[in-house]
Design a protein around this motif. Structure first.
Motif, short mmCIF file in Angstrom:
data_model
loop_
_atom_site.label_atom_id
_atom_site.label_comp_id
_atom_site.label_asym_id
_atom_site.label_seq_id
_atom_site.Cartn_x
_atom_site.Cartn_y
_atom_site.Cartn_z
N THR A 12 6.31 -0.13 -3.10
CA THR A 12 5.49 1.06 -3.34
C THR A 12 6.25 2.01 -4.26
O THR A 12 7.47 2.13 -4.17
CB THR A 12 5.14 1.79 -2.03
N LEU A 18 5.90 -6.52 -1.50
CA LEU A 18 5.17 -5.32 -1.91
C LEU A 18 6.13 -4.14 -2.04
O LEU A 18 6.77 -3.75 -1.07
CB LEU A 18 4.07 -5.00 -0.90
N HIS A 71 6.81 -10.44 1.77
CA HIS A 71 5.58 -10.22 1.00
C HIS A 71 5.83 -9.61 -0.38
O HIS A 71 5.01 -9.76 -1.29
CB HIS A 71 4.56 -9.37 1.77
#
Length: 157
Positions: free
Chosen positions: A26, A24, A22
């Protein structure tokens, strides 16, 4: 915290996406350059943190993805890998990964490094690894980590 990813983290995100993850990443408010800092920031077991460590195996750089709860035993791991394993100097780490010590991701490097994954990481349903900068992390699983890095599993302690 800025909404813009550090260039190293953006490269890691792009590589993750290209490999079917994905992507992503952080960004943490404080540095998470140690496994203990990352575990505390995320509220997870330190063993679920993936340390990306560059070693020289017979003078060739390799990447060991190690549980935050483990230390690599160079002598035993050398025997398992069939060569002489020594920690790479910091300048070599930066050169072969393009990322700073304390922020090395499992992928997104200028060249593909032969990669080994600590079998102890399989015990955790979710893993967290550096996103290419000391304040960035991404979530994955053992199986996915093996796939996206084309790694071989190994006992490192």
């Amino acid at each position: 915290m800025s909404g813009t990813l550090h260039p190293n983290a953006a490269r890691v995100a792009d590589t993750l996406i290209a490999r079917g993850h994905h992507g992503l990443i952080t960004t943490q408010p404080e540095s998470v350059h140690t496994a203990e800092q990352a575990a505390a920031a995320l509220g997870v077991d330190v063993g679920a943190i993936v340390k990306s460590l560059v070693f020289l195996l017979d003078d060739e750089p390799v990447l060991l993805l190690v549980s935050g709860a483990h230390r690599v035993n160079p002598e035993r791991t050398s025997k398992r890998l069939g060569g002489v394993l020594v920690a790479a100097p910091p300048d070599v780490v930066t050169e072969v990964t393009g990322q700073p010590v304390g922020g090395v991701a499992p992928l997104g490097h200028p060249t593909n490094l032969t990669t080994y994954v600590d079998t102890a990481l399989a015990a955790f349903p979710q893993l967290w690894a550096s996103g290419g900068h000391p304040r960035t992390l991404f979530r994955t699983t053992f199986r996915e980590l093996m796939r996206i890095t084309a790694a071989v599993d190994v006992d490192v302690d």
